[in-house]
Write a protein that holds these residues in place. Structure first.
Motif, PDB file in Angstrom:
ATOM      1  N   UNK A   1      -0.919   3.957 -13.757  1.00 20.54           N
ATOM      2  CA  UNK A   1      -0.839   2.509 -13.534  1.00 20.54           C
ATOM      3  C   UNK A   1      -0.376   2.184 -12.120  1.00 20.54           C
ATOM      4  N   UNK A   2       0.657   2.887 -11.638  1.00 19.34           N
ATOM      5  CA  UNK A   2       1.259   2.539 -10.355  1.00 19.34           C
ATOM      6  C   UNK A   2       0.305   2.770  -9.181  1.00 19.34           C
ATOM      7  N   UNK A   3      -0.700   3.604  -9.348  1.00 19.02           N
ATOM      8  CA  UNK A   3      -1.581   3.973  -8.231  1.00 19.02           C
ATOM      9  C   UNK A   3      -2.838   3.106  -8.123  1.00 19.02           C
ATOM     10  N   UNK A   4      -2.985   2.115  -8.974  1.00 16.64           N
ATOM     11  CA  UNK A   4      -4.237   1.351  -9.018  1.00 16.64           C
ATOM     12  C   UNK A   4      -4.642   0.745  -7.676  1.00 16.64           C
ATOM     13  N   UNK A   5      -3.742   0.083  -6.921  1.00 18.05           N
ATOM     14  CA  UNK A   5      -4.192  -0.490  -5.636  1.00 18.05           C
ATOM     15  C   UNK A   5      -4.715   0.554  -4.657  1.00 18.05           C
ATOM     16  N   UNK A   6      -4.175   1.746  -4.703  1.00 19.75           N
ATOM     17  CA  UNK A   6      -4.634   2.789  -3.788  1.00 19.75           C
ATOM     18  C   UNK A   6      -6.042   3.265  -4.178  1.00 19.75           C
ATOM     19  N   UNK A   7      -6.350   3.255  -5.463  1.00 17.50           N
ATOM     20  CA  UNK A   7      -7.711   3.576  -5.887  1.00 17.50           C
ATOM     21  C   UNK A   7      -8.677   2.477  -5.443  1.00 17.50           C
ATOM     22  N   UNK A   8      -8.236   1.216  -5.516  1.00 18.53           N
ATOM     23  CA  UNK A   8      -9.072   0.113  -5.066  1.00 18.53           C
ATOM     24  C   UNK A   8      -9.291   0.183  -3.553  1.00 18.53           C
ATOM     25  N   UNK A   9      -8.245   0.588  -2.817  1.00 16.69           N
ATOM     26  CA  UNK A   9      -8.373   0.703  -1.365  1.00 16.69           C
ATOM     27  C   UNK A   9      -9.411   1.746  -0.988  1.00 16.69           C
ATOM     28  N   UNK A  10      -9.486   2.813  -1.769  1.00 17.00           N
ATOM     29  CA  UNK A  10     -10.474   3.858  -1.492  1.00 17.00           C
ATOM     30  C   UNK A  10     -11.898   3.322  -1.626  1.00 17.00           C
ATOM     31  N   UNK A  11     -12.054   2.241  -2.402  1.00 16.93           N
ATOM     32  CA  UNK A  11     -13.372   1.620  -2.568  1.00 16.93           C
ATOM     33  C   UNK A  11     -13.608   0.500  -1.568  1.00 16.93           C
ATOM     34  N   UNK A  12     -12.631   0.296  -0.645  1.00 13.49           N
ATOM     35  CA  UNK A  12     -12.805  -0.684   0.413  1.00 13.49           C
ATOM     36  C   UNK A  12     -12.173  -2.035   0.164  1.00 13.49           C
ATOM     37  N   UNK A  13     -11.397  -2.204  -0.908  1.00 15.28           N
ATOM     38  CA  UNK A  13     -10.787  -3.500  -1.199  1.00 15.28           C
ATOM     39  C   UNK A  13      -9.570  -3.738  -0.302  1.00 15.28           C
ATOM     40  N   UNK A  14      -9.342  -4.994   0.168  1.00 17.78           N
ATOM     41  CA  UNK A  14      -8.158  -5.302   0.974  1.00 17.78           C
ATOM     42  C   UNK A  14      -6.940  -5.509   0.082  1.00 17.78           C
ATOM     43  N   UNK A  15      -6.169  -4.490  -0.105  1.00 20.44           N
ATOM     44  CA  UNK A  15      -5.143  -4.523  -1.154  1.00 20.44           C
ATOM     45  C   UNK A  15      -3.731  -4.263  -0.621  1.00 20.44           C
ATOM     46  N   UNK A  16      -3.451  -4.547   0.642  1.00 23.23           N
ATOM     47  CA  UNK A  16      -2.115  -4.237   1.158  1.00 23.23           C
ATOM     48  C   UNK A  16      -1.028  -4.955   0.362  1.00 23.23           C
ATOM     49  N   UNK A  17      -1.237  -6.245   0.086  1.00 27.06           N
ATOM     50  CA  UNK A  17      -0.253  -6.996  -0.685  1.00 27.06           C
ATOM     51  C   UNK A  17      -0.116  -6.475  -2.107  1.00 27.06           C
ATOM     52  N   UNK A  18      -1.245  -6.155  -2.743  1.00 26.22           N
ATOM     53  CA  UNK A  18      -1.199  -5.625  -4.110  1.00 26.22           C
ATOM     54  C   UNK A  18      -0.486  -4.285  -4.142  1.00 26.22           C
ATOM     55  N   UNK A  19      -0.707  -3.451  -3.127  1.00 22.16           N
ATOM     56  CA  UNK A  19      -0.024  -2.155  -3.072  1.00 22.16           C
ATOM     57  C   UNK A  19       1.471  -2.349  -2.868  1.00 22.16           C
ATOM     58  N   UNK A  20       1.855  -3.296  -2.009  1.00 24.34           N
ATOM     59  CA  UNK A  20       3.274  -3.574  -1.797  1.00 24.34           C
ATOM     60  C   UNK A  20       3.920  -4.081  -3.079  1.00 24.34           C
ATOM     61  N   UNK A  21       3.211  -4.929  -3.807  1.00 18.37           N
ATOM     62  CA  UNK A  21       3.754  -5.464  -5.066  1.00 18.37           C
ATOM     63  C   UNK A  21       3.927  -4.352  -6.100  1.00 18.37           C
ATOM     64  N   UNK A  22       2.951  -3.453  -6.176  1.00 21.15           N
ATOM     65  CA  UNK A  22       3.039  -2.363  -7.144  1.00 21.15           C
ATOM     66  C   UNK A  22       4.160  -1.385  -6.741  1.00 21.15           C
ATOM     67  N   UNK A  23       4.316  -1.136  -5.433  1.00 22.12           N
ATOM     68  CA  UNK A  23       5.382  -0.246  -4.975  1.00 22.12           C
ATOM     69  C   UNK A  23       6.754  -0.862  -5.256  1.00 22.12           C
ATOM     70  N   UNK A  24       6.891  -2.143  -4.974  1.00 17.95           N
ATOM     71  CA  UNK A  24       8.154  -2.832  -5.260  1.00 17.95           C
ATOM     72  C   UNK A  24       8.501  -2.724  -6.743  1.00 17.95           C
ATOM     73  N   UNK A  25       7.533  -3.001  -7.599  1.00 15.44           N
ATOM     74  CA  UNK A  25       7.780  -2.945  -9.044  1.00 15.44           C
ATOM     75  C   UNK A  25       8.103  -1.533  -9.501  1.00 15.44           C
ATOM     76  N   UNK A  26       7.421  -0.536  -8.937  1.00 15.30           N
ATOM     77  CA  UNK A  26       7.659   0.852  -9.334  1.00 15.30           C
ATOM     78  C   UNK A  26       9.077   1.278  -8.988  1.00 15.30           C
ATOM     79  N   UNK A  27       9.549   0.914  -7.797  1.00 10.97           N
ATOM     80  CA  UNK A  27      10.904   1.308  -7.403  1.00 10.97           C
ATOM     81  C   UNK A  27      11.958   0.534  -8.187  1.00 10.97           C
ATOM     82  N   UNK A  28      11.678  -0.722  -8.500  1.00 11.02           N
ATOM     83  CA  UNK A  28      12.606  -1.470  -9.347  1.00 11.02           C
ATOM     84  C   UNK A  28      12.654  -0.891 -10.757  1.00 11.02           C
ATOM     85  N   UNK A  29      11.515  -0.406 -11.240  1.00 15.23           N
ATOM     86  CA  UNK A  29      11.476   0.249 -12.550  1.00 15.23           C
ATOM     87  C   UNK A  29      12.340   1.508 -12.543  1.00 15.23           C
ATOM     88  N   UNK A  30      12.190   2.329 -11.499  1.00 14.38           N
ATOM     89  CA  UNK A  30      13.017   3.537 -11.382  1.00 14.38           C
ATOM     90  C   UNK A  30      14.491   3.176 -11.277  1.00 14.38           C
TER      91      UNK A  30
END
Length: 226
Positions: free
Chosen positions: A30-59
C-alpha cells in the motif's frame, strides 16, 4: 518468529530466530503506490509525500504505543488518518510539527530508547535493510527522530503537483529483510517496567531511575512469539 527469554514482561535475551513462510501478498504494498504510479509517468510528488508522511506517522504511533505513551500514539494515528484522507498540506504540516516538538523534546522517551536496537548503517546495508532504519544509522531514538523529521518534511509537501523527484526512487518503508539483524535489534534486555511511563508525567532531570538489582515477579522463562 523470535524465541525469547523473559523475566516478567521484560525481554532478557533472544535465543533464536526462525523464518516462517507467509503466503504471497495478494496486492502490491500500500505505502509504495505513488512510486508505482510515478514509474508510469504520473506527477505524484504530493501523493508520495502524503503517503510517506502517513507511513512514518503509522510507525510512530505503533512505537509510542509500545513505549506506553497512548496519548501521543493516538495523536500520531489521527494525523496518519488525516494525511490519507487528504488534509490540506498547511493544516497537516502545522499539526505534525506540534507532534514533532512534543515527542522530540521528551527526555523520558529519549532515555527509554537511547542505546536500544542499535543498527549502524553498515550493518543495515549488510542485512538488506532500507528506509528510515538505514537512514537513521543508530538506535531506537535515532529512528524515532528520523520518523518525526521525515513526517514533518513530507506533510509540508502534500499538495505539490510536480513529478516525483529523481532522487526519490523508493517508498517510505524501503527494503526490510531483517532476519539476520533481529537478535542484535531485540537481544539487549529491555528497560524495567518503571521506565515505561513515557508521557504520563513530565520528564525531569531529577526523576529517579530504577535502582539496579531489582527484579520483577514472574522469574525467567522461555517463550515463543511470532
Amino acid at each position: 518468529m523470535l524465541r525469547l527469554a523473559l523475566q516478567g514482561d521484560v525481554v532478557q535475551e533472544v535465543t533464536g530466530v526462525e523464518v516462517v513462510e507467509a503466503a504471497p501478498a495478494p496486492r502490491p504494498p500500500f505505502w509504495d503506490e505513488p512510486w508505482r504510479q510515478a514509474a508510469a509517468g504520473a506527477p505524484v510528488r504530493g501523493a508520495a509525500a502524503r503517503r510517506r508522511c502517513a507511513a512514518h506517522l503509522d510507525s510512530l504511533g505503533r512505537f509510542l504505543a509500545v513505549a506506553d505513551w497512548p496519548d501521543a500514539a493516538a495523536r500520531a494515528r489521527r494525523l496518519r488518518d488525516a494525511a490519507l484522507a487528504g488534509a490540506p498540506a498547511r493544516e497537516l504540516a502545522h499539526a505534525v510539527e506540534r507532534l514533532t516538538r512534543r515527542v522530540g523534546r521528551s527526555r523520558t522517551l529519549r532515555w527509554l530508547t537511547s542505546g536500544i536496537g542499535v543498527l549502524p548503517r553498515e550493518q543495515a546495508l549488510a542485512a538488506g535493510i532500507g528506509g528510515p532504519a538505514l537512514a537513521a544509522d543508530g538506535d531506537a531514538w535515532d529512528r524515532t527522530v528520523r520518523w518525526l523529521t521525515e513526517a514533518a518534511r513530507s506533510a509540508a509537501a502534500c499538495d505539490d503537483r510536480r513529478p516525483l523527484a529523481p532522487d526519490d526512487p523508493a517508498g517510505p518503508r524501503g527494503a526490510w529483510r531483517a532476519v539476520p539483524a533481529l537478535p542484535r535489534l531485540a537481544g539487549r534486555p529491555a528497560a524495567p517496567a518503571a521506565r515505561r511511563g513515557t508521557g504520563r508525567r513530565p520528564a525531569h532531570p531529577r526523576q529517579p531511575r530504577p535502582r539496579p538489582g531489582r527484579t520483577r515477579p514472574g522469574g525467567r522463562r522461555e517463550v515463543t512469539r511470532g
